[in-house]
Scaffold this motif. Sequence first.
Motif, PDB file in Angstrom:
ATOM      1  N   ARG A   8       0.812  -1.183  -0.003  1.00 47.65           N
ATOM      2  CA  ARG A   8      -0.137  -0.145   0.119  1.00 47.65           C
ATOM      3  C   ARG A   8       0.799   1.163   0.074  1.00 47.65           C
ATOM      4  NH1 ARG A   8      -4.893   0.535   4.006  1.00 47.65           N
ATOM      5  NH2 ARG A   8      -5.725  -0.628   2.402  1.00 47.65           N
ATOM      6  N   GLU A   9       1.771   1.270   1.025  1.00 46.59           N
ATOM      7  CA  GLU A   9       2.793   2.398   0.829  1.00 46.59           C
ATOM      8  C   GLU A   9       3.645   2.532  -0.412  1.00 46.59           C
ATOM      9  OE1 GLU A   9       3.577   2.298   5.847  1.00 46.59           O
ATOM     10  OE2 GLU A   9       4.804   1.045   4.170  1.00 46.59           O
ATOM     11  N   ILE A  10       3.931   1.373  -1.005  1.00 46.87           N
ATOM     12  CA  ILE A  10       4.577   1.605  -2.453  1.00 46.87           C
ATOM     13  C   ILE A  10       3.826   2.284  -3.425  1.00 46.87           C
ATOM     14  CG2 ILE A  10       5.641   0.200  -4.295  1.00 46.87           C
ATOM     15  CD1 ILE A  10       6.450  -1.658  -2.028  1.00 46.87           C
ATOM     16  N   GLY A  11       2.517   1.619  -3.392  1.00 47.48           N
ATOM     17  CA  GLY A  11       1.340   2.286  -4.229  1.00 47.48           C
ATOM     18  C   GLY A  11       1.144   3.749  -4.336  1.00 47.48           C
ATOM     19  N   GLN A  12       1.111   4.147  -2.623  1.00 48.95           N
ATOM     20  CA  GLN A  12       1.032   5.665  -2.530  1.00 48.95           C
ATOM     21  C   GLN A  12       2.120   6.324  -2.991  1.00 48.95           C
ATOM     22  OE1 GLN A  12       0.215   5.458   1.573  1.00 48.95           O
ATOM     23  NE2 GLN A  12      -2.015   5.181   1.522  1.00 48.95           N
ATOM     24  N   ALA A  13       3.439   5.902  -3.033  1.00 47.98           N
ATOM     25  CA  ALA A  13       4.468   6.763  -3.350  1.00 47.98           C
ATOM     26  C   ALA A  13       4.785   6.680  -4.887  1.00 47.98           C
ATOM     27  CB  ALA A  13       6.024   5.866  -2.536  1.00 47.98           C
ATOM     28  N   LEU A  14       4.227   5.591  -5.404  1.00 46.22           N
ATOM     29  CA  LEU A  14       4.413   5.621  -6.834  1.00 46.22           C
ATOM     30  C   LEU A  14       3.235   5.954  -7.472  1.00 46.22           C
ATOM     31  CD1 LEU A  14       6.940   2.754  -6.962  1.00 46.22           C
ATOM     32  CD2 LEU A  14       7.279   4.954  -7.039  1.00 46.22           C
ATOM     33  N   PHE A  15       2.055   6.302  -6.616  1.00 52.13           N
ATOM     34  CA  PHE A  15       0.833   6.550  -7.667  1.00 52.13           C
ATOM     35  C   PHE A  15       0.358   5.406  -8.589  1.00 52.13           C
ATOM     36  CE2 PHE A  15       3.172  10.520  -7.123  1.00 52.13           C
ATOM     37  CZ  PHE A  15       2.069  11.309  -6.105  1.00 52.13           C
ATOM     38  N   LEU A  16       0.539   4.048  -7.618  1.00 56.67           N
ATOM     39  CA  LEU A  16      -0.086   3.004  -8.463  1.00 56.67           C
ATOM     40  C   LEU A  16      -1.251   2.182  -7.376  1.00 56.67           C
ATOM     41  CD1 LEU A  16       3.542   1.549  -9.265  1.00 56.67           C
ATOM     42  CD2 LEU A  16       2.051   2.719 -10.668  1.00 56.67           C
ATOM     43  N   SER A  17      -1.881   1.424  -7.908  1.00 54.35           N
ATOM     44  CA  SER A  17      -2.909   0.569  -7.148  1.00 54.35           C
ATOM     45  C   SER A  17      -2.054  -0.299  -6.520  1.00 54.35           C
ATOM     46  CB  SER A  17      -3.987   0.108  -8.192  1.00 54.35           C
ATOM     47  OG  SER A  17      -3.250  -0.926  -9.131  1.00 54.35           O
ATOM     48  N   GLU A  18      -2.676  -1.030  -5.643  1.00 54.24           N
ATOM     49  CA  GLU A  18      -2.060  -2.050  -4.813  1.00 54.24           C
ATOM     50  C   GLU A  18      -1.846  -3.499  -5.655  1.00 54.24           C
ATOM     51  OE1 GLU A  18      -2.608  -3.328  -0.466  1.00 54.24           O
ATOM     52  OE2 GLU A  18      -4.047  -1.618  -0.658  1.00 54.24           O
ATOM     53  N   ALA A  19      -2.901  -3.628  -6.761  1.00 54.34           N
ATOM     54  CA  ALA A  19      -2.868  -4.697  -7.551  1.00 54.34           C
ATOM     55  C   ALA A  19      -1.675  -4.429  -8.639  1.00 54.34           C
ATOM     56  CB  ALA A  19      -4.215  -4.631  -8.600  1.00 54.34           C
ATOM     57  N   THR A  20      -1.418  -3.305  -9.036  1.00 57.29           N
ATOM     58  CA  THR A  20      -0.366  -2.955  -9.931  1.00 57.29           C
ATOM     59  C   THR A  20       1.055  -3.295  -9.053  1.00 57.29           C
ATOM     60  OG1 THR A  20      -1.619  -1.486 -11.210  1.00 57.29           O
ATOM     61  CG2 THR A  20       0.730  -1.207 -11.559  1.00 57.29           C
ATOM     62  N   VAL A  21       1.080  -2.820  -8.009  1.00 52.65           N
ATOM     63  CA  VAL A  21       2.265  -3.098  -7.389  1.00 52.65           C
ATOM     64  C   VAL A  21       2.378  -4.662  -6.973  1.00 52.65           C
ATOM     65  CG1 VAL A  21       3.272  -2.987  -4.907  1.00 52.65           C
ATOM     66  CG2 VAL A  21       2.067  -0.943  -5.878  1.00 52.65           C
ATOM     67  N   LYS A  22       1.496  -5.522  -6.996  1.00 53.77           N
ATOM     68  CA  LYS A  22       1.673  -6.754  -6.596  1.00 53.77           C
ATOM     69  C   LYS A  22       2.001  -7.309  -8.350  1.00 53.77           C
ATOM     70  CE  LYS A  22      -1.875  -7.389  -3.037  1.00 53.77           C
ATOM     71  NZ  LYS A  22      -3.055  -7.816  -2.577  1.00 53.77           N
ATOM     72  N   SER A  23       1.365  -7.065  -9.264  1.00 51.26           N
ATOM     73  CA  SER A  23       1.828  -7.475 -10.358  1.00 51.26           C
ATOM     74  C   SER A  23       3.152  -7.110 -10.844  1.00 51.26           C
ATOM     75  CB  SER A  23       1.006  -6.616 -11.578  1.00 51.26           C
ATOM     76  OG  SER A  23       1.567  -7.065 -12.875  1.00 51.26           O
TER      77      SER A  23
END
Length: 208
Positions: free
Chosen positions: A163-178
């Motif tokens: 979640r924190e990665i997604g917020q930092a990079l403006f990505l959804s959690e699903a995209t981070v997981k991908s």
Amino acid sequence: MIRLLLSDDHPVVRAGMRALLEAEDDLHVVGEAATAEEAVRLAETPGIDLVLMDLQFPGALQGVDATRRIRSMPAAPRVLVLTNYDTDADILGAIEAGASGYLLKDAPPGELVAAIRAAAAGESALAPTVASRLDESQRSGDQRLTVREAEVLALVAAGRTNREIGQALFLSEATVKSHLVHIFTKLGVGSRTAAVARARELGAIRAG
């Protein structure tokens, strides 16, 4: 005459570069920036031919993003990265942002001066070690992390959650997981810890 803007957060480094460069008849330092934000602002000054850009600055804006902003300006000056970092992510990020060249700070003075002249003329100016790293990355094909994947993994290394990665990079959690799935596959690992260790071993992200 090549007009230069020096961008580095260390005054001693800037002073040393100024002394070295102004010993050359065709090089003239017209400004200095201690932050990436200041570098972007000063790069709008008419008449600057080349910005020497570090990658690491205090504050939110870093060298790669500053390079991208500068290169998007009308009549943009060229950018030559001069840094201590030589990871795949740093090199590829800078080149993709529009840098004309990439040198390490321990480069011999003659190499730096030659790179400045080449970059100001619109030629590619890569340190030999950087050029070989790029060649290795290209030969590695599908195993090479993209800039975005390296950004995700660097945040994993910093202990951030998805979640924190997604917020930092403006990505959804699903995209981070991908991205993580692709990273694990490319590196041949099965965990976040192993991925970080392997990427550091390969020089894909910064150690420590």
